[in-house]
Write a protein that holds these residues in place. Structure first.
Motif, PDB file in Angstrom:
ATOM      1  N   ILE A  59       0.065  -7.432   4.236  1.00  0.00           N
ATOM      2  CA  ILE A  59      -0.056  -6.046   3.759  1.00  0.00           C
ATOM      3  C   ILE A  59       1.222  -5.325   4.170  1.00  0.00           C
ATOM      4  CG2 ILE A  59      -1.373  -3.898   3.883  1.00  0.00           C
ATOM      5  CD1 ILE A  59      -3.813  -5.523   4.738  1.00  0.00           C
ATOM      6  N   THR A  60       1.896  -4.725   3.189  1.00  0.00           N
ATOM      7  CA  THR A  60       3.081  -3.930   3.515  1.00  0.00           C
ATOM      8  C   THR A  60       2.809  -2.480   3.122  1.00  0.00           C
ATOM      9  OG1 THR A  60       4.060  -4.337   1.354  1.00  0.00           O
ATOM     10  CG2 THR A  60       4.643  -5.886   3.110  1.00  0.00           C
ATOM     11  N   PHE A  61       3.636  -1.587   3.654  1.00  0.00           N
ATOM     12  CA  PHE A  61       3.475  -0.162   3.344  1.00  0.00           C
ATOM     13  C   PHE A  61       4.758   0.336   2.686  1.00  0.00           C
ATOM     14  CE2 PHE A  61       0.468  -1.296   6.528  1.00  0.00           C
ATOM     15  CZ  PHE A  61      -0.696  -0.724   6.033  1.00  0.00           C
ATOM     16  N   ASP A  62       4.597   1.265   1.755  1.00  0.00           N
ATOM     17  CA  ASP A  62       5.739   1.744   0.977  1.00  0.00           C
ATOM     18  C   ASP A  62       5.977   3.222   1.306  1.00  0.00           C
ATOM     19  OD1 ASP A  62       7.537   2.628  -0.838  1.00  0.00           O
ATOM     20  OD2 ASP A  62       6.381   2.081  -2.619  1.00  0.00           O
ATOM     21  N   THR A 116      -0.333   5.669   7.808  1.00  0.00           N
ATOM     22  CA  THR A 116      -0.781   6.440   8.977  1.00  0.00           C
ATOM     23  C   THR A 116      -1.735   7.598   8.667  1.00  0.00           C
ATOM     24  OG1 THR A 116       1.198   7.798   8.854  1.00  0.00           O
ATOM     25  CG2 THR A 116       1.280   5.908  10.343  1.00  0.00           C
ATOM     26  N   PRO A 117      -1.720   8.167   7.439  1.00  0.00           N
ATOM     27  CA  PRO A 117      -2.661   9.271   7.209  1.00  0.00           C
ATOM     28  C   PRO A 117      -4.094   8.839   7.475  1.00  0.00           C
ATOM     29  CG  PRO A 117      -1.191   9.065   5.342  1.00  0.00           C
ATOM     30  CD  PRO A 117      -0.951   7.873   6.215  1.00  0.00           C
ATOM     31  N   ARG A 118      -4.873   9.786   8.001  1.00  0.00           N
ATOM     32  CA  ARG A 118      -6.263   9.470   8.318  1.00  0.00           C
ATOM     33  C   ARG A 118      -7.177  10.207   7.358  1.00  0.00           C
ATOM     34  NH1 ARG A 118      -6.637   6.748  12.956  1.00  0.00           N
ATOM     35  NH2 ARG A 118      -8.858   7.169  13.120  1.00  0.00           N
ATOM     36  N   ARG A 119      -8.159   9.497   6.840  1.00  0.00           N
ATOM     37  CA  ARG A 119      -9.063  10.066   5.850  1.00  0.00           C
ATOM     38  C   ARG A 119     -10.504   9.697   6.199  1.00  0.00           C
ATOM     39  NH1 ARG A 119      -5.138  12.282   4.879  1.00  0.00           N
ATOM     40  NH2 ARG A 119      -3.935  12.524   2.961  1.00  0.00           N
ATOM     41  N   VAL A 133       0.867  -1.190   0.000  1.00  0.00           N
ATOM     42  CA  VAL A 133       0.000   0.000   0.000  1.00  0.00           C
ATOM     43  C   VAL A 133       0.901   1.236   0.000  1.00  0.00           C
ATOM     44  CG1 VAL A 133      -1.729   1.267   1.371  1.00  0.00           C
ATOM     45  CG2 VAL A 133      -1.813  -1.237   1.239  1.00  0.00           C
ATOM     46  N   TRP A 134       0.539   2.206  -0.839  1.00  0.00           N
ATOM     47  CA  TRP A 134       1.330   3.448  -0.941  1.00  0.00           C
ATOM     48  C   TRP A 134       1.379   4.177   0.384  1.00  0.00           C
ATOM     49  CZ3 TRP A 134       1.123   7.093  -5.709  1.00  0.00           C
ATOM     50  CH2 TRP A 134       1.552   6.378  -6.840  1.00  0.00           C
ATOM     51  N   ASP A 154      -5.869   0.912   8.426  1.00  0.00           N
ATOM     52  CA  ASP A 154      -7.099   0.234   8.859  1.00  0.00           C
ATOM     53  C   ASP A 154      -8.076   0.066   7.700  1.00  0.00           C
ATOM     54  OD1 ASP A 154      -6.194  -0.126  11.388  1.00  0.00           O
ATOM     55  OD2 ASP A 154      -7.224   1.613  12.245  1.00  0.00           O
ATOM     56  N   LEU A 155      -8.111   1.063   6.813  1.00  0.00           N
ATOM     57  CA  LEU A 155      -8.976   0.926   5.634  1.00  0.00           C
ATOM     58  C   LEU A 155      -8.514  -0.264   4.785  1.00  0.00           C
ATOM     59  CD1 LEU A 155     -11.245   2.141   3.804  1.00  0.00           C
ATOM     60  CD2 LEU A 155      -9.385   3.307   2.573  1.00  0.00           C
TER      61      LEU A 155
END
Ligand code: NAP
Length: 329
Positions: free
Chosen positions: A267-270, A212-215, A207-208, A252-253
């Motif tokens: 799930i990994t984060f980039d 941590t950003p919240r939307r 996932v890009w 979380d989304l």
């Protein structure tokens, strides 16, 4: 002039009725008894063209217009072609608003966006934060175009006394969303990627960003109900937020969507990809005071949107197929 009541026989032009917001609005208007909808696909009336737009509106004499037509796409598409997006959107706005003004169309709702708020806005964001600080750089060109539309709506109110209004929706999702692999918005893009990963049994999905950003995410049907509430009860120059007032981290989304589609891998984060604004959630007090409230909880909305996505993939004719998989215009 007081805002005229929108009677069930009112002719309502939903500009952009095949899009995410416009299609939801048509569903909700019909469900609420408004049958007299004025509709045109972009292949019939290109709203960038002033002459064609003016003729179409003069021929159909709508009592209300909801301007949902815009050249849309994800941040990547906008970043790749900012001049094209800005030019198209300015021309759509100007030709519709000018033609509507010439005809003195009594009611008009313009859709802005929560992306117009400054990057460092105090959270939850109130309407008074507009133009109070620098924008998120990725939103700059889009926002400037929208500000022009909002300014025109406000100027027409002042100069001509027409009760036109602006709404500022947060991130939308729902049936009719664009699932293009690169040109989609975040929720639909993640849904497609997790769906494909579940189908292929992929071990991991990246996932890009940091996650941590919240939307905030609003179902298009809730936006549609909000549009009807605003058209019926709101007549002020100040734009109105349309959101849920609840936010969720991108991580979380992603987990919620993975659960929904039955994806069991990792799930990994980039973090090399940009996160954008750290948090964006709207204060919806003005709209809830008018009697509207969001009804569709995110998990239920994600599940029903995924069902719609699966059904759309199964449709045999490309014209009806889900956007992003087939060209629909
Ligand atoms: N999606 C979001 O998350 C979001 C959030 C906040 C605000 N908004 C705003 O809400 C509005 C609606 O967004 P959306 O997501 O529903 O957009 P969308 O799904 O991309 O749909 C856009 C619609 O605009 C029409 N359109 C585009 N160019 C046109 C042209 N030249 N002439 C006539 N029609 C044209 C398309 O018509 P055809 O299908 O006939 O080609 C389509 O129906 C936009 O102003 C957008 O900026 C969206």
């Amino acid at each position: 002039m007081r805002a005229p009541e929108l009677t069930p026989d009112a002719r309502i032009f939903v500009a952009g009725h095949r899009g995410l917001a416009g299609s939801a609005l048509c569903r909700r208007l019909r469900a609420a008894g408004y049958e007299n909808l004025v509709l045109a696909e972009s292949s019939e009336v290109d709203l960038r063209a002033r002459g064609a737009t003016a003729r179409f509106l003069a021929d159909n004499a709508p009592a209300a217009i909801v301007l949902c037509a815009a050249r849309g796409g994800g941040i990547a598409a906008e970043a790749a072609q900012p001049a094209d997006f800005l030019s198209d959107n300015l021309r759509i706005q100007l030709s519709v608003l000018d033609a509507a003004r010439a005809l003195r169309v009594p009611r008009l709702l313009f859709l802005g966006s929560s992306r117009l708020y400054p990057r460092e806005s105090r959270q939850p964001i109130r309407e008074t934060s507009l133009l109070s600080g620098p924008l998120e750089p990725a939103n700059h060109t889009y926002a400037i175009g929208k500000f022009a539309g909002m300014a025109q709506v406000r100027a027409v109110r002042e100069q001509d006394g027409l009760p036109w209004i602006t709404a500022l929706p947060t991130n939308l999702y729902g049936p009719g969303d664009n699932f293009h692999p690169t040109d989609s918005h975040v929720l639909a893009g993640l849904m497609r990627r997790f769906h494909e990963a579940a189908q292929t049994g992929a071990e991991s999905v990246a996932v890009w960003g940091t996650g941590t950003p919240r939307r905030e995410f609003l179902h298009a049907d809730d936006l549609a109900d909000a549009c009807i509430t605003l058209l019926s009860h709101y007549d002020r120059a100040e734009p109105v937020n349309v959101g849920t007032g609840r936010d969720i981290s991108i991580a979380d989304l992603a987990r919620m969507i993975a659960d929904t589609v039955g994806y069991q891998g990792g799930i990994t984060f980039d973090p090399s990809r940009p996160d954008g604004t750290p948090r964006r959630v709207l204060d919806i007090g003005v709209l809830t005071a008018l009697g509207w409230a969001p009804r569709i909880r995110l998990r239920a909305g994600v599940a029903s949107t995924y069902q719609w996505y699966l059904n759309s993939l199964a449709l045999p004719r490309p014209r009806m197929a889900v956007r992003g998989h087939e060209v629909v215009r």
